[in-house]
Design an enzyme around this catalytic site. Structure first.
Site, PDB file in Angstrom:
ATOM      1  N   GLY A   1      12.172   2.670  -9.587  1.00 56.90           N
ATOM      2  CA  GLY A   1      12.723   1.590  -8.549  1.00 56.90           C
ATOM      3  C   GLY A   1      12.795   0.137  -9.123  1.00 56.90           C
ATOM      4  O   GLY A   1      12.663   0.322 -10.110  1.00 56.90           O
ATOM      5  N   ASN A   2      12.846  -0.482  -8.139  1.00 58.30           N
ATOM      6  CA  ASN A   2      12.890  -2.134  -8.635  1.00 58.30           C
ATOM      7  C   ASN A   2      12.134  -2.730  -7.458  1.00 58.30           C
ATOM      8  O   ASN A   2      11.837  -2.247  -6.339  1.00 58.30           O
ATOM      9  CB  ASN A   2      14.284  -2.595  -9.131  1.00 58.30           C
TER      10      ASN A   2
END
Ligand code: CTP
Length: 436
Positions: free
Chosen positions: A242-243
């Site tokens: 993810g980020n």
């Protein structure tokens, strides 16, 4: 249009002819009659035959204390045969609320087969005809309905635009019958503004008060699609790539667009944010592929698309079902494949009327990369922000943006809240549309 400056809600002694047609909002007609009477008006009602499906003629007759014409040849309304002429000359204003799409068409095309439309035709020029259309959003936006609205405006009718909100169908959008006090204000306004040679008082608005009349909301009825937040790319059932995107920038944009009257579709990855107030249809997704599918499904009707989401560029080639056990090996390689670039795909399929805006998160040579992305992805505007600065990019409440547009203009801004950035971005969209 509703007026915010105070008007005495005074219809004392005025005669209002209320036309009721077959929209679900017709169930509010008795309340409109009651409120008009409370304001001192004398009210007569005329209805289309199909309106009776939604509201009782007997109730309207009881409240207005007069017969309610529906079929123009009924014996007990004839009044010597020219009943429509008499009623049309009797009133100070005719208000059609709600006005269905079919009644709009009748009035616009001069198809006078109902008691309601024939009275509207018989209205002397000096008597205002107010029309409050109410229908489902897609019907309201249909070109034929909009064409009829334009024709009626050209003929001098006052169109009271429908309100935006949840409709009987469950759809969010324009089409609701405005609040009754808005309808009454419009009647007061229309009656006071009649340029008569006669005894009717003319209400004049001082010049400086014209400034206070709110303009139509700048994004009224526009469809705006906004993506926000991160995407999660599953490695197995408990882990993902993810980020750090929080979604705050996209949500601020959604809030501002809705405030300006837009119908917002907000497609967001996993975020911990409440959907802002207003006409916002939120679609939650998880992965880049799901975001791609949701955007594509909703993109065709959009006027403005803002891709503020931090979409993952890569996703695991294979997804493991269940949880990968560490005992399986001492090291692990995950093979990744590129995700579809949603913005580039939108750019390839862009309609002439669409405004397409991307975000570019850069750690160096930001402007140069931003300019390249505008061209590569066929965007109208690119909002560049730095990935490695305080008050910029993911997380936080602030951002530091530079706006690049397709004409080559570069506008840099100091750090400010994401809310303020949203406001500025929308202002730029307006000025870009003016230049187009
Ligand atoms: N974007 C997208 N689909 C992707 C990746 C990015 O629609 N699969 C969009 C983002 O929402 C953003 C714009 O493309 O509006 C630019 O994203 P960014 O990550 O800055 O650039 P990339 O094109 O992904 O290139 P790079 O990561 O190499 O800078």
């Amino acid at each position: 249009m509703a007026f915010l400056f105070p008007i005495d809600m005074n219809l004392q002694g005025k005669k209002i002819l209320l036309g009721v047609s077959a929209s679900i909002a017709a169930y509010k007609a008795p309340l409109i009659v009651r409120e008009l009477i409370k304001q001192g008006a004398e009210v007569r009602v005329v209805m289309t035959p199909s309106a009776e499906v939604f509201v009782s003629r007997t109730v309207l007759m009881n409240l207005s204390k007069h017969p309610v014409p529906m079929d123009m040849f009924e014996d007990d309304i004839q009044d010597g045969g020219s009943w429509h002429i008499h009623l049309a000359h009797w009133c100070d204003a005719m208000l059609i609320a709600p006005c269905s799409a079919t009644s709009l068409a009748r009035l616009a095309c001069g198809f006078y087969d109902t008691a309601l439309s024939i009275i509207a035709c018989a209205l002397p020029k000096s008597i205002p005809l107010l029309i409050a259309p109410a229908m489902d959003s897609d019907m309201w936006e249909h070109p034929a309905v909009q064409r009829n609205i334009e024709l009626l405006k050209q003929d001098g009718a006052i169109i009271i635009p429908p309100a935006i909100g949840e409709l009987a169908s469950g759809i969010f959008g324009p089409g609701r019958l405005p609040e009754i006090d808005v309808l009454i204000e419009e009647c007061v306004q229309a009656i006071s503004d009649i340029p008569v040679l006669s005894t009717k008082p003319i209400r004049t608005i001082p010049i400086e008060m014209h400034e206070e009349i709110p303009q139509k909301l700048p994004l009224y009825g526009k469809h705006v699609l906004i993506t926000a937040g991160p995407t999660y790319e599953r490695i197995d059932d408990v882990r993902f790539i993810g980020n750090f995107s929080s979604g705050k920038m996209g949500f601020a944009l959604a809030r501002h667009c809705a405030k300006q009257g837009a119908l917002v579709t907000l497609i967001c990855g996993p975020v911990a944010l409440k959907t802002p107030e207003g006409a916002i249809h939120r679609i939650d997704i998880e992965s880049a592929q799901e975001m791609y599918e949701a955007v594509m499904k909703n993109s065709a009707k959009q006027d403005i698309i803002i891709m503020s989401a931090a979409v993952a560029d890569f996703t695991p080639e294979e997804k493991y079902e269940g949880k990968i056990k560490k005992s399986q090996s001492d090291s692990m390689q995950i093979s990744l494949k590129k995700t579809t670039d949603i913005l580039a795909e939108l750019g390839r399929n862009k309609n002439d009327h669409q405004v397409l805006i991307g975000f570019a998160l850069e750690s160096h040579d930001a402007i140069a990369y931003g300019k390249k992305k505008i061209i590569d992805k066929n965007c109208d505007m690119m909002i560049v922000n730095a990935a490695n600065q305080v008050d910029s990019g993911f997380g936080g409440d602030n951002n530091t943006i530079t706006i690049l547009d397709r004409f080559g203009t570069v506008t840099e801004f100091s750090p400010m809240t994401k809310d303020a950035c949203a406001d500025i971005i929308i202002q730029h969209i307006h000025s870009l549309s003016e230049q187009a």
